[in-house]
Design a protein around this motif. Structure first.
Motif, PDB file in Angstrom:
ATOM      1  N   PHE A 128      27.822 -47.919  48.332  1.00  0.00           N
ATOM      2  CA  PHE A 128      27.083 -47.773  47.074  1.00  0.00           C
ATOM      3  C   PHE A 128      27.826 -46.888  46.078  1.00  0.00           C
ATOM      4  O   PHE A 128      27.674 -47.045  44.871  1.00  0.00           O
ATOM      5  CB  PHE A 128      25.690 -47.209  47.339  1.00  0.00           C
ATOM      6  CG  PHE A 128      24.731 -48.225  47.880  1.00  0.00           C
ATOM      7  CD1 PHE A 128      24.057 -49.084  47.036  1.00  0.00           C
ATOM      8  CD2 PHE A 128      24.526 -48.342  49.238  1.00  0.00           C
ATOM      9  CE1 PHE A 128      23.184 -50.034  47.529  1.00  0.00           C
ATOM     10  CE2 PHE A 128      23.656 -49.288  49.741  1.00  0.00           C
ATOM     11  CZ  PHE A 128      22.975 -50.148  48.891  1.00  0.00           C
ATOM     12  N   GLU A 129      28.620 -45.981  46.564  1.00  0.00           N
ATOM     13  CA  GLU A 129      29.368 -45.120  45.656  1.00  0.00           C
ATOM     14  C   GLU A 129      30.326 -45.936  44.798  1.00  0.00           C
ATOM     15  O   GLU A 129      30.514 -45.655  43.605  1.00  0.00           O
ATOM     16  CB  GLU A 129      30.142 -44.060  46.458  1.00  0.00           C
ATOM     17  CG  GLU A 129      30.957 -43.096  45.591  1.00  0.00           C
ATOM     18  CD  GLU A 129      30.105 -42.362  44.578  1.00  0.00           C
ATOM     19  OE1 GLU A 129      30.580 -42.201  43.422  1.00  0.00           O
ATOM     20  OE2 GLU A 129      28.974 -41.973  44.912  1.00  0.00           O
ATOM     21  N   ALA A 130      30.914 -46.973  45.387  1.00  0.00           N
ATOM     22  CA  ALA A 130      31.829 -47.833  44.622  1.00  0.00           C
ATOM     23  C   ALA A 130      31.077 -48.563  43.516  1.00  0.00           C
ATOM     24  O   ALA A 130      31.556 -48.673  42.380  1.00  0.00           O
ATOM     25  CB  ALA A 130      32.505 -48.834  45.556  1.00  0.00           C
TER      26      ALA A 130
ATOM     27  N   ILE B 232       7.447 -50.093  42.273  1.00  0.00           N
ATOM     28  CA  ILE B 232       7.589 -49.926  40.827  1.00  0.00           C
ATOM     29  C   ILE B 232       7.296 -48.492  40.419  1.00  0.00           C
ATOM     30  O   ILE B 232       8.017 -47.890  39.610  1.00  0.00           O
ATOM     31  CB  ILE B 232       6.654 -50.902  40.082  1.00  0.00           C
ATOM     32  CG1 ILE B 232       7.085 -52.345  40.357  1.00  0.00           C
ATOM     33  CG2 ILE B 232       6.638 -50.620  38.582  1.00  0.00           C
ATOM     34  CD1 ILE B 232       6.105 -53.381  39.838  1.00  0.00           C
ATOM     35  N   GLY B 233       6.230 -47.908  40.972  1.00  0.00           N
ATOM     36  CA  GLY B 233       5.902 -46.522  40.649  1.00  0.00           C
ATOM     37  C   GLY B 233       6.994 -45.552  41.042  1.00  0.00           C
ATOM     38  O   GLY B 233       7.279 -44.585  40.323  1.00  0.00           O
ATOM     39  N   SER B 234       7.642 -45.812  42.180  1.00  0.00           N
ATOM     40  CA  SER B 234       8.720 -44.917  42.616  1.00  0.00           C
ATOM     41  C   SER B 234       9.919 -45.006  41.685  1.00  0.00           C
ATOM     42  O   SER B 234      10.614 -44.005  41.451  1.00  0.00           O
ATOM     43  CB  SER B 234       9.129 -45.249  44.055  1.00  0.00           C
ATOM     44  OG  SER B 234       9.737 -46.537  44.122  1.00  0.00           O
ATOM     45  N   ILE B 235      10.175 -46.184  41.122  1.00  0.00           N
ATOM     46  CA  ILE B 235      11.264 -46.319  40.149  1.00  0.00           C
ATOM     47  C   ILE B 235      10.955 -45.497  38.912  1.00  0.00           C
ATOM     48  O   ILE B 235      11.823 -44.799  38.368  1.00  0.00           O
ATOM     49  CB  ILE B 235      11.466 -47.801  39.790  1.00  0.00           C
ATOM     50  CG1 ILE B 235      12.042 -48.560  40.996  1.00  0.00           C
ATOM     51  CG2 ILE B 235      12.395 -47.940  38.587  1.00  0.00           C
ATOM     52  CD1 ILE B 235      12.215 -50.042  40.750  1.00  0.00           C
TER      53      ILE B 235
ATOM     54  N   VAL C  53      20.920 -46.735  41.986  1.00  0.00           N
ATOM     55  CA  VAL C  53      21.876 -47.516  42.780  1.00  0.00           C
ATOM     56  C   VAL C  53      22.090 -46.785  44.109  1.00  0.00           C
ATOM     57  O   VAL C  53      23.144 -46.199  44.380  1.00  0.00           O
ATOM     58  CB  VAL C  53      23.194 -47.722  42.014  1.00  0.00           C
ATOM     59  CG1 VAL C  53      24.144 -48.622  42.806  1.00  0.00           C
ATOM     60  CG2 VAL C  53      22.916 -48.353  40.657  1.00  0.00           C
ATOM     61  N   THR C  54      21.045 -46.820  44.910  1.00  0.00           N
ATOM     62  CA  THR C  54      21.024 -46.157  46.208  1.00  0.00           C
ATOM     63  C   THR C  54      20.338 -47.079  47.207  1.00  0.00           C
ATOM     64  O   THR C  54      19.583 -47.982  46.810  1.00  0.00           O
ATOM     65  CB  THR C  54      20.242 -44.831  46.132  1.00  0.00           C
ATOM     66  OG1 THR C  54      18.865 -45.129  45.804  1.00  0.00           O
ATOM     67  CG2 THR C  54      20.838 -43.894  45.081  1.00  0.00           C
ATOM     68  N   PRO C  55      20.556 -46.873  48.495  1.00  0.00           N
ATOM     69  CA  PRO C  55      19.869 -47.715  49.485  1.00  0.00           C
ATOM     70  C   PRO C  55      18.357 -47.683  49.333  1.00  0.00           C
ATOM     71  O   PRO C  55      17.686 -48.692  49.548  1.00  0.00           O
ATOM     72  CB  PRO C  55      20.316 -47.112  50.827  1.00  0.00           C
ATOM     73  CG  PRO C  55      21.630 -46.468  50.520  1.00  0.00           C
ATOM     74  CD  PRO C  55      21.509 -45.944  49.125  1.00  0.00           C
ATOM     75  N   GLN C  56      17.802 -46.522  48.939  1.00  0.00           N
ATOM     76  CA  GLN C  56      16.350 -46.382  48.821  1.00  0.00           C
ATOM     77  C   GLN C  56      15.747 -47.419  47.872  1.00  0.00           C
ATOM     78  O   GLN C  56      14.658 -47.942  48.125  1.00  0.00           O
ATOM     79  CB  GLN C  56      16.010 -44.973  48.335  1.00  0.00           C
ATOM     80  CG  GLN C  56      14.512 -44.756  48.118  1.00  0.00           C
ATOM     81  CD  GLN C  56      14.219 -43.401  47.511  1.00  0.00           C
ATOM     82  OE1 GLN C  56      15.137 -42.586  47.301  1.00  0.00           O
ATOM     83  NE2 GLN C  56      12.949 -43.134  47.224  1.00  0.00           N
ATOM     84  N   PHE C  57      16.462 -47.723  46.785  1.00  0.00           N
ATOM     85  CA  PHE C  57      15.915 -48.645  45.789  1.00  0.00           C
ATOM     86  C   PHE C  57      16.586 -50.010  45.811  1.00  0.00           C
ATOM     87  O   PHE C  57      15.965 -51.013  45.465  1.00  0.00           O
ATOM     88  CB  PHE C  57      16.027 -48.019  44.394  1.00  0.00           C
ATOM     89  CG  PHE C  57      15.152 -46.813  44.229  1.00  0.00           C
ATOM     90  CD1 PHE C  57      13.791 -46.965  44.057  1.00  0.00           C
ATOM     91  CD2 PHE C  57      15.684 -45.541  44.295  1.00  0.00           C
ATOM     92  CE1 PHE C  57      12.968 -45.857  43.938  1.00  0.00           C
ATOM     93  CE2 PHE C  57      14.873 -44.435  44.181  1.00  0.00           C
ATOM     94  CZ  PHE C  57      13.508 -44.582  44.001  1.00  0.00           C
TER      95      PHE C  57
END
Length: 802
Positions: A570-572, A671-674, A714-718
């Motif tokens: 994800f860093e890339a 959606i709320g977490s975003i 841009v993370t695994p969580q989302f």
């Protein structure tokens, strides 16, 4: 048929409107809501020495014979605007001519001529309320219905606009045909000028709803005038004379009709004051319950209001300014709007300075945002558009008159002055301002083949132009394009809408585009047909462009998005997105628009400390309303695009689960977490505070916000839940249906016309201020040019009758 766009002295209605606006600079600290209706009706009274348009015209409109427009299979026309596009020689045209020649229609035409010939001594003085007009007017819909007690202006419905224009619009067209067929096209143009005068008087009315309809009627009338000339200037017609055209154009001259001098919709300021009075019970501060009741009862979508929007409105009420701040801000807004409106140069550099409206916190001044700022914003560019359309009509007809006189097209557009058009200087392309010479440029004019450069061994070829029509035959906004070139097939020259023009392959609409754009698409609603097609193709093929990733990272990313792998660097991807944001940057204009967006009421709710929970609450309340036994109310699905067919009449819980693999509660929490993560971006929080304190976001700050959002999202969580939903949808039964819809092309039709030296091109560069050489014709001028000759009405008629 529905259209639902300074001299030494002002006309009486214009002077009355100016007085109305001036009274608002001394608004009282308190006033009773019921007084505002009486005040506006008092201001609308007929000025001494003037005659009432509606008193003379409306009784005749009521007596008109029904327009010969029948439902499919029952008459000569199938509905809508079809009557505009019937070819010459079609017997149905005679039906129109027979209708307009009847006494009832002729009586209206005679009155239009009488009013139009002396429009400076007339005004539209109709007051608001069904008790202010005769009962037969109310029965015919020629009145203004007021809202509930205390909200008479806020809830006003201007029925007469639709009914009046729906009678005059086909009448003017049928009259033009009848006169042209009889060989008196000059008289037809003169009559059109009288209709323009009527609409000019409508433009003087004090409410934005009235001015918008007047603007649309003026633009359509200009199109009908050029269309008539296009149809009846064949050598055998003898319908027009050069001097007759010139005389008619004098009747539409800016010095006479003064389209640049119409005033701002001052009545909307009364509406805003009444809304505050109602929401505050006439006291200093707003009542949360009263505010919620007002907004829910006047919502454009009653279904949504009934299912819990009132809860959100109560939260908004807590943010609202008190009466003292409200009145101060209203006075500042009106003073600033008036000052800007009265600049003699509509492109003055001072207009680039931040306005009071741009520095107004829309979430704190919601009433002013909705009743003043949102409505007035429509008029910021409307004068330029209006003047440009008038210029296009006059110059087109002036060139036709030149041709009739000389049997040759003019070499330059300035050649039509002063014999046919009084002066080019008052007939410019007001959307094309030349900073160097500090004035607008003339409209673009040239003759295909004759005025083009070809090589020594190259044969002159016809010039292709692309026009985009919507399903009703009217010119629609083009979806976006770069200037087409003669060296390529025109249809293939149009790049994929909304993306870079640099396409690596014509077969891959996603080539050369970035994942950020894809992720910004709303896959459930509001997606343009072309955007849906790109998304569907990606989901079907699983192939993505490189995005600047290394080959290894790109392969891993494809495997990740296809569901074959759960690991990815994800860093890339974050690095690529941040590099793109830095490279593309943000212009000063984009920064100003972004700042204004942060100030509007929706942003005030979205970027508040509790916004994530507020969004969750609203979505759950909305879903409860959607989940009734009868399925979703169709009115709730407006603007939701292709997804609407899956949602209408069905259970939303089942539909969402089928499409995404998530329950409704899981999707709402996602959606709320975003939203929560957005609000945790320091650069964004700082931008919100700066915007609401009157500052303007810089381009650098805009880039910093983009970087911050990339780091957060841009993370695994989302990304993982989003990936899971895309994979699930790709494998669902709905995916094939979406794919089929994407290939249907929607309601728009793209048509290519090839022109030779028997015609000329006259066009505006449009709002993008880019001269596309009329290769792309866009009705709104958002991207592409605005064509005046050949008229788009005429081109569409040719297309549908091929």
């Amino acid at each position: 048929m529905r259209l639902t766009s300074l001299l030494p002295r002002l006309s009486a209605p214009a002077g009355a409107a100016l007085a109305l606006l001036c009274t608002l600079f001394a608004l009282p600290a308190s006033a009773h809501a019921e007084d505002w209706l009486a005040r506006i009706n008092s201001d609308l009274r007929l000025a001494p020495g003037n005659e009432s348009v509606e008193q003379k015209l409306f009784p005749l409109l009521i007596e008109m014979d029904p327009f010969p427009l029948m439902s499919p299979g029952e008459g000569p026309f199938t509905g809508g605007n079809e009557f505009l596009f019937i070819e010459r020689g079609d017997s149905r045209r005679q039906t129109l001519i027979d209708w307009v020649e009847q006494p009832a229609q002729q009586a209206v035409l005679d009155m239009v001529r009488e009013i139009g010939e002396d429009f400076d001594t007339h005004m539209m003085s109709m007051q608001l309320g069904d008790d202010k007009v005769p009962a037969e007017w109310v029965e015919a819909g020629l009145y203004v219905e007021t809202g509930r007690p205390g909200l008479e202006l806020v809830g006003a419905d201007f029925h007469y606009l639709e009914e009046m224009v729906d009678r005059l619009y086909p009448l003017s067209y049928a009259n033009g045909l009848a006169l042209a067929e009889a060989g008196d096209g000059d008289k037809a143009l003169e009559d059109y000028a009288r209709f323009l005068a009527i609409y000019r008087l409508l433009l003087d009315r004090p409410f934005s709803a009235e001015k918008e309809v007047a603007f649309g009627a003026i633009v359509v009338t200009c199109d009908l005038m050029t269309d008539l000339a296009y149809q009846y200037t064949r050598p055998r017609d003898n319908a027009f004379t050069p001097i007759g055209i010139a005389d008619a154009l004098l009747e539409t001259d800016e010095t006479l009709l003064g389209f640049a001098r119409f005033l701002l919709p001052a009545g909307d300021a009364y509406t805003a004051q009444q809304a505050f009075d109602y929401a505050s019970f006439g006291e200093r501060t707003i009542s949360a319950d009263r505010f919620a009741t007002m907004l829910a009862s006047t919502s454009d979508k009653p279904g949504l209001s009934a299912f819990g929007s009132a809860a959100a409105f109560r939260d908004m009420a807590m943010m609202q300014a008190d009466r003292i701040d409200f009145n101060a801000k209203l006075n500042d807004l009106l003073a600033d709007y008036t000052r800007r409106w009265n600049y003699s140069d509509l492109h003055d550099d001072l207009l680039d300075n931040a306005s009071v409206a741009q520095m107004t916190d829309g979430s704190r001044f919601y009433i002013l945002q909705s009743q003043i700022i949102d409505k007035y914003s429509y008029f910021e560019n409307v004068r330029l558009m209006l003047l440009t359309y008038m210029s296009g009509m006059r110059c087109s007809l002036g060139a036709v008159a030149f041709y009739l006189d000389n049997n040759n097209l003019p070499g330059r557009i300035v050649s039509i002055q002063p014999e046919y058009v009084r002066t080019i200087q008052s007939n410019l392309d007001y959307l094309n301002y030349n900073e160097r010479i500090q004035q607008s440029e003339p409209l673009r004019y040239w003759v295909p083949m004759r005025d083009e450069q070809f090589g020594v061994r190259e044969n002159p070829t016809r010039y292709p132009i692309k026009v985009v029509f919507d399903g009703n035959g009217m010119l629609d906004f083009a979806l976006g394009a770069s200037p087409a070139t003669r060296a390529r097939d025109l249809m293939d020259a149009i790049p994929f809408p909304g993306f870079s023009a640099d396409r690596e392959s014509d077969d891959d609409p996603m080539a050369g585009n970035d994942m950020a754009t894809l992720l910004q698409m709303d896959a459930l609603g509001g997606v343009q047909t072309q955007g849906l097609e790109a998304l569907t193709q990606f989901m079907m093929s699983g192939t993505l462009p490189q995005f600047g990733l290394s080959p290894q990272d790109h392969a891993e990313f494809e495997a990740y998005l296809s569901g074959d792998s759960d690991s990815f660097n994800f860093e890339a991807l974050r690095s690529v997105f941040k590099d793109m944001a830095t490279e593309e940057g943000m212009t000063e204009q984009e920064a100003r628009e972004f700042t204004q967006g942060l100030r509007n009421p929706a942003s005030g709710m979205l970027f508040s400390p509790n916004s994530g929970n507020l969004i969750r609450q609203q979505l759950r309340t909305l879903v409860q309303g959607f989940s009734g036994s009868g399925g979703m109310d169709p009115s709730m699905l407006d603007g939701m695009g292709p997804a609407a067919m899956f949602l209408a009449g069905g259970d939303i819980n089942e539909t969402v689960t089928t499409m995404t693999g998530k329950s409704v509660d899981q999707l709402i929490d996602y959606i709320g977490s975003i939203v929560d993560e957005f609000n945790a971006v320091p650069a964004l929080r700082q931008a919100v505070d700066k915007a609401k304190s009157g500052g303007t976001i810089t381009p650098a700050e805009g880039v910093a916000i983009s970087h911050g959002i990339t780091d957060r999202l841009v993370t695994p969580q989302f990304m993982n839940p989003l990936r899971d939903m895309l994979v699930h949808f790709k494998n669902s039964e709905m995916a094939e249906s979406f794919s089929q819809m994407a290939g249907m092309g929607g309601d728009t039709t793209q048509v290519v016309f090839s022109l030779d030296d028997s015609s000329f091109l006259l066009y505006s560069v449009g709002q993008d201020e880019e001269d596309d050489r009329a290769a792309l014709i866009d009705g709104g001028g958002i991207q592409g040019d605005i064509l005046f000759w050949p008229p788009t009405f005429s081109l569409y008629r040719e297309y549908v009758n091929r």
